[in-house]
Design an enzyme around this catalytic site. Structure first.
Site, short mmCIF file in Angstrom:
data_model
loop_
_atom_site.label_atom_id
_atom_site.label_comp_id
_atom_site.label_asym_id
_atom_site.label_seq_id
_atom_site.Cartn_x
_atom_site.Cartn_y
_atom_site.Cartn_z
N LYS A 110 0.83 -1.21 0.00
CA LYS A 110 0.00 0.00 0.00
C LYS A 110 0.87 1.26 0.00
O LYS A 110 0.56 2.23 -0.69
CB LYS A 110 -0.95 0.00 1.19
CG LYS A 110 -2.10 -0.98 0.99
CD LYS A 110 -3.00 -1.02 2.20
CE LYS A 110 -4.17 -1.98 1.95
NZ LYS A 110 -4.94 -2.22 3.18
N LYS A 190 -6.29 -8.65 -14.26
CA LYS A 190 -7.30 -8.84 -13.22
C LYS A 190 -8.16 -7.58 -13.10
O LYS A 190 -7.62 -6.47 -13.09
CB LYS A 190 -6.58 -9.10 -11.88
CG LYS A 190 -7.52 -9.24 -10.72
CD LYS A 190 -6.81 -9.11 -9.38
CE LYS A 190 -7.86 -8.99 -8.29
NZ LYS A 190 -7.41 -8.53 -7.02
N LYS A 193 -10.06 -1.87 -9.32
CA LYS A 193 -10.15 -0.41 -9.34
C LYS A 193 -8.77 0.20 -9.58
O LYS A 193 -8.65 1.21 -10.24
CB LYS A 193 -10.72 0.10 -8.02
CG LYS A 193 -12.21 -0.10 -7.92
CD LYS A 193 -12.77 0.42 -6.62
CE LYS A 193 -12.42 -0.45 -5.45
NZ LYS A 193 -13.25 -1.66 -5.29
#
Ligand code: ADP
Ligand code: TRP
Length: 321
Positions: A110, A190, A193
């Site tokens: 992240k 894949k 978002k």
């Protein structure tokens, strides 16, 4: 048996989320006691826009109910409606070695994606463990990206129970959704978002139709046979069309003489029909925000009872009472 899972409220649900997470969750509510919550505390690790957070939570609640979550069968609530979870997270963090969190790759991933490296982002797995343990959950269905967080949770149970007594926390079992294949996005990667390649399940007809028509295809001429292997159109069609319609499209791919435009049109029709009942349900829910709030409030009230019982036991065990 109690199943529990948390859903990050992060914008509009897409076909990948639906087949990868929502549909399996809806099926599970038939199997035993199910707890589903919207992880709004967790969402604060990536957004500090109050309006956006509020909107995303509302959308997630409506979308999930529209997709078949049945509040008669499952508890559905906001994570933050049971703030006791923070107390358990604190207790867990007192036995959580830094090294355990250091090893978690989702934190590093992240941060690499540009999310601010906060204490909360680092401690994210501890709050997730508290979510699970607060409700004495037995089974936790998650995608394979959450596998490591379940291992952290289990490690924390061993630590707490080893130190404060074997009955303090209930050991949860992960149920990793490995059987669920990755749904491809418009570009063949894949669907996600983060890749900007999603086909949302709700929205207005015209832009959605355009989205389907934007699926990337190769340049095989109309009259030639087309490759069925790795075709995004076929892979998506298989999820939403009947077996015989899918077989018919495979045959048309192989015989040649039909262009991708036609296949996309058939995919569009199957998609639009597949999600029609959910769309109808969603429209009814949007028109009745009081109902959605009442479902979440009732879910939270019941969840809180379970939470109180667990916390009373834990507080006693660790010497807080
Ligand atoms: P996104 O990648 O769009 O940000 P999330 O990470 O929020 O989606 O995923 C929410 C849930 O949906 C997770 O349980 C994840 O496993 C599932 N999911 C997301 N994308 C897909 C996909 N393309 N195929 C199957 N499952 C998916
Ligand atoms: N971290 C999960 C995700 O990103 C969401 C989540 C939060 C969760 N708490 C949980 C999932 C507890 C299962 C159990 O998808």
């Amino acid at each position: 048996m109690r199943t529990l899972t948390g859903l990050q409220p992060s914008g509009r649900v897409h076909v990948g989320n639906y087949f990868g997470a929502m549909e399996p969750a809806v099926q599970l509510q038939e199997e035993g006691e199910a707890y589903y919550f919207i992880a709004d505390y967790h969402a604060m690790t990536s957004t500090h826009d109050p309006a956006e957070l509020r909107q995303n939570v509302r959308d997630m609640a409506i979308d999930f109910l529209a997709c078949g979550l049945d509040p008669e069968k499952a508890l559905f609530f906001r994570q933050s409606a049971v703030p006791e979870v923070n107390e358990l997270a604190w207790i867990l963090s007192t036995v959580c070695p830094m090294g355990l969190l250091d090893r978690c790759h989702s934190y590093k991933d992240k941060v690499a994606k540009g999310i601010a490296a906060s204490h909360a982002l680092f401690a994210y797995p501890v709050l997730m463990a508290a979510d699970i343990l607060l409700y004495d959950s037995n089974v936790v269905p998650v995608g394979d990206d959450q596998k490591q967080h379940l291992e952290v949770t289990r490690d924390l149970v061993i630590k707490i129970n080893g130190r404060f007594g074997p009955e303090t926390l209930v050991m949860p079992e992960p149920r990793i959704r490995e059987g669920v294949a990755k749904v491809p996005g418009l570009d063949g990667q894949k669907m996600s978002k983060s890749y900007n390649n999603t086909l949302p399940i709700f929205g207005d007809e015209k832009p959605l139709r355009k989205t389907v028509m934007r699926i990337v295809t190769d340049s095989t001429p109309v009259e030639e046979p087309k490759a069925t292997e790795g075709s995004v159109i076929l892979d998506l069609y298989r999820l939403m069309a009947s077996e015989s319609d899918h077989a018919a499209m495979v045959a048309d791919y192989q015989s040649g003489g039909m262009g991708y435009g036609d296949f996309k049109k058939r995919l569009w029709e199957a998609y639009w029909e597949y999600f029609a009942p959910m769309r109808e349900k969603r429209a009814a829910l949007v028109a009745d925000p009081g109902y959605v709030e009442s479902v979440l409030a009732a879910g939270a009230a019941k969840a809180r009872e379970t939470a109180e019982a667990t916390l009373t036991r834990v507080r006693k065990a660790v010497g807080l009472r």
